[in-house]
Design a protein around this motif. Sequence first.
Motif, PDB file in Angstrom:
ATOM      1  N   UNK A 112       0.812  -1.225   0.000  1.00 53.02           N
ATOM      2  CA  UNK A 112       0.000   0.000   0.000  1.00 53.02           C
ATOM      3  C   UNK A 112       0.839   1.266   0.000  1.00 53.02           C
ATOM      4  N   UNK A 113       2.081   1.166   0.495  1.00 50.53           N
ATOM      5  CA  UNK A 113       2.906   2.366   0.614  1.00 50.53           C
ATOM      6  C   UNK A 113       2.493   3.245   1.772  1.00 50.53           C
ATOM      7  N   UNK A 114       1.571   2.767   2.589  1.00 52.48           N
ATOM      8  CA  UNK A 114       1.115   3.504   3.767  1.00 52.48           C
ATOM      9  C   UNK A 114       1.208   2.598   4.985  1.00 52.48           C
ATOM     10  N   UNK A 115       1.027   3.194   6.158  1.00 58.64           N
ATOM     11  CA  UNK A 115       1.011   2.433   7.406  1.00 58.64           C
ATOM     12  C   UNK A 115      -0.424   2.297   7.897  1.00 58.64           C
ATOM     13  N   UNK A 116      -0.705   1.271   8.671  1.00 57.91           N
ATOM     14  CA  UNK A 116      -2.051   1.153   9.234  1.00 57.91           C
ATOM     15  C   UNK A 116      -2.375   2.365  10.091  1.00 57.91           C
ATOM     16  N   UNK A 117      -3.643   2.682  10.200  1.00 59.66           N
ATOM     17  CA  UNK A 117      -4.080   3.800  11.023  1.00 59.66           C
ATOM     18  C   UNK A 117      -4.155   3.342  12.477  1.00 59.66           C
ATOM     19  N   UNK A 118      -3.096   3.639  13.214  1.00 60.79           N
ATOM     20  CA  UNK A 118      -3.010   3.245  14.616  1.00 60.79           C
ATOM     21  C   UNK A 118      -2.675   4.470  15.450  1.00 60.79           C
ATOM     22  N   UNK A 119      -3.346   4.596  16.600  1.00 62.78           N
ATOM     23  CA  UNK A 119      -3.066   5.713  17.505  1.00 62.78           C
ATOM     24  C   UNK A 119      -1.778   5.447  18.284  1.00 62.78           C
ATOM     25  N   UNK A 120      -1.228   6.503  18.865  1.00 64.47           N
ATOM     26  CA  UNK A 120      -0.074   6.358  19.752  1.00 64.47           C
ATOM     27  C   UNK A 120      -0.461   5.439  20.911  1.00 64.47           C
ATOM     28  N   UNK A 121       0.372   4.459  21.183  1.00 64.33           N
ATOM     29  CA  UNK A 121       0.081   3.508  22.256  1.00 64.33           C
ATOM     30  C   UNK A 121      -0.523   2.216  21.742  1.00 64.33           C
ATOM     31  N   UNK A 122      -1.215   2.259  20.622  1.00 61.97           N
ATOM     32  CA  UNK A 122      -1.815   1.039  20.079  1.00 61.97           C
ATOM     33  C   UNK A 122      -0.746   0.102  19.516  1.00 61.97           C
ATOM     34  N   UNK A 123       0.294   0.658  18.928  1.00 64.82           N
ATOM     35  CA  UNK A 123       1.332  -0.186  18.330  1.00 64.82           C
ATOM     36  C   UNK A 123       2.010  -1.046  19.389  1.00 64.82           C
ATOM     37  N   UNK A 124       2.391  -0.416  20.509  1.00 68.80           N
ATOM     38  CA  UNK A 124       3.061  -1.165  21.574  1.00 68.80           C
ATOM     39  C   UNK A 124       2.145  -2.248  22.133  1.00 68.80           C
ATOM     40  N   UNK A 125       0.879  -1.921  22.323  1.00 67.86           N
ATOM     41  CA  UNK A 125      -0.072  -2.902  22.835  1.00 67.86           C
ATOM     42  C   UNK A 125      -0.264  -4.045  21.847  1.00 67.86           C
ATOM     43  N   UNK A 126      -0.278  -3.735  20.561  1.00 67.79           N
ATOM     44  CA  UNK A 126      -0.466  -4.750  19.529  1.00 67.79           C
ATOM     45  C   UNK A 126       0.717  -5.717  19.504  1.00 67.79           C
ATOM     46  N   UNK A 127       1.925  -5.176  19.538  1.00 69.92           N
ATOM     47  CA  UNK A 127       3.117  -6.032  19.542  1.00 69.92           C
ATOM     48  C   UNK A 127       3.149  -6.892  20.801  1.00 69.92           C
ATOM     49  N   UNK A 128       2.805  -6.315  21.945  1.00 69.30           N
ATOM     50  CA  UNK A 128       2.794  -7.069  23.204  1.00 69.30           C
ATOM     51  C   UNK A 128       1.795  -8.212  23.150  1.00 69.30           C
ATOM     52  N   UNK A 129       0.596  -7.931  22.659  1.00 74.31           N
ATOM     53  CA  UNK A 129      -0.427  -8.970  22.556  1.00 74.31           C
ATOM     54  C   UNK A 129       0.047 -10.101  21.646  1.00 74.31           C
TER      55      UNK A 129
END
Length: 221
Positions: A112-129
Amino acid sequence: MTPSPLSWLPLPCSPDRAEDELASGSDDQALDPVLPAALHRGSDAGEAAAAWVRELAGRQCEEEHARALGRVAEAITWASSREIIPGSEGLLAEELRYTLAADVVLGASHTTGTLPELHAGERAALVTACALAAALPSCVLGDLERELTVLAEVACAAEAGRLATAAGDARALPVPRQRTLGQEHGDPLDCLAYRRVAESAAAAFAAALHYQGGRDEEACA
């Protein structure tokens, strides 16, 4: 992130397979009533985390990102249920391990050439999960009940993600313009309140000057 070939996998379900394996294992394992409860606890935690990831997928404008996150949700559910097999080698299937890697936060950016629409803090939680879910199958090599309890904190990671989601949504809301007390075309009651505040301030200032022995009429004005 290259799409993981999960399409051949059946839909994830409750850890009945793990319980069947448990029952057919050693007598000590089969007689332990704590393990089935732990298996279901891990499965429920994984499903809670997957539900949040599906919400992230549903928020994506890019269909490729939505599909990538959908695969992640499926992988979390699968890893927290059908992959936890007492008596097995505790290894996560390669497809699942790839899908749950840290680059999950990149979604389908390579196409896509873009990043998913994620808020600050969601990325860390996603990786942790994802990391906790990927570790769940290995608990069969140790103290399964205790380790499952710890790794079931995948649900806590999802809850932290939900808080980050709520905070991000709140930050995205338009900030309402505050009315200025006594503004020219404001509420008449505001104008009355403004005059009352001004009169009270002037009276207080005049009283202060009096007690200080001041006679500065200009300052009073």
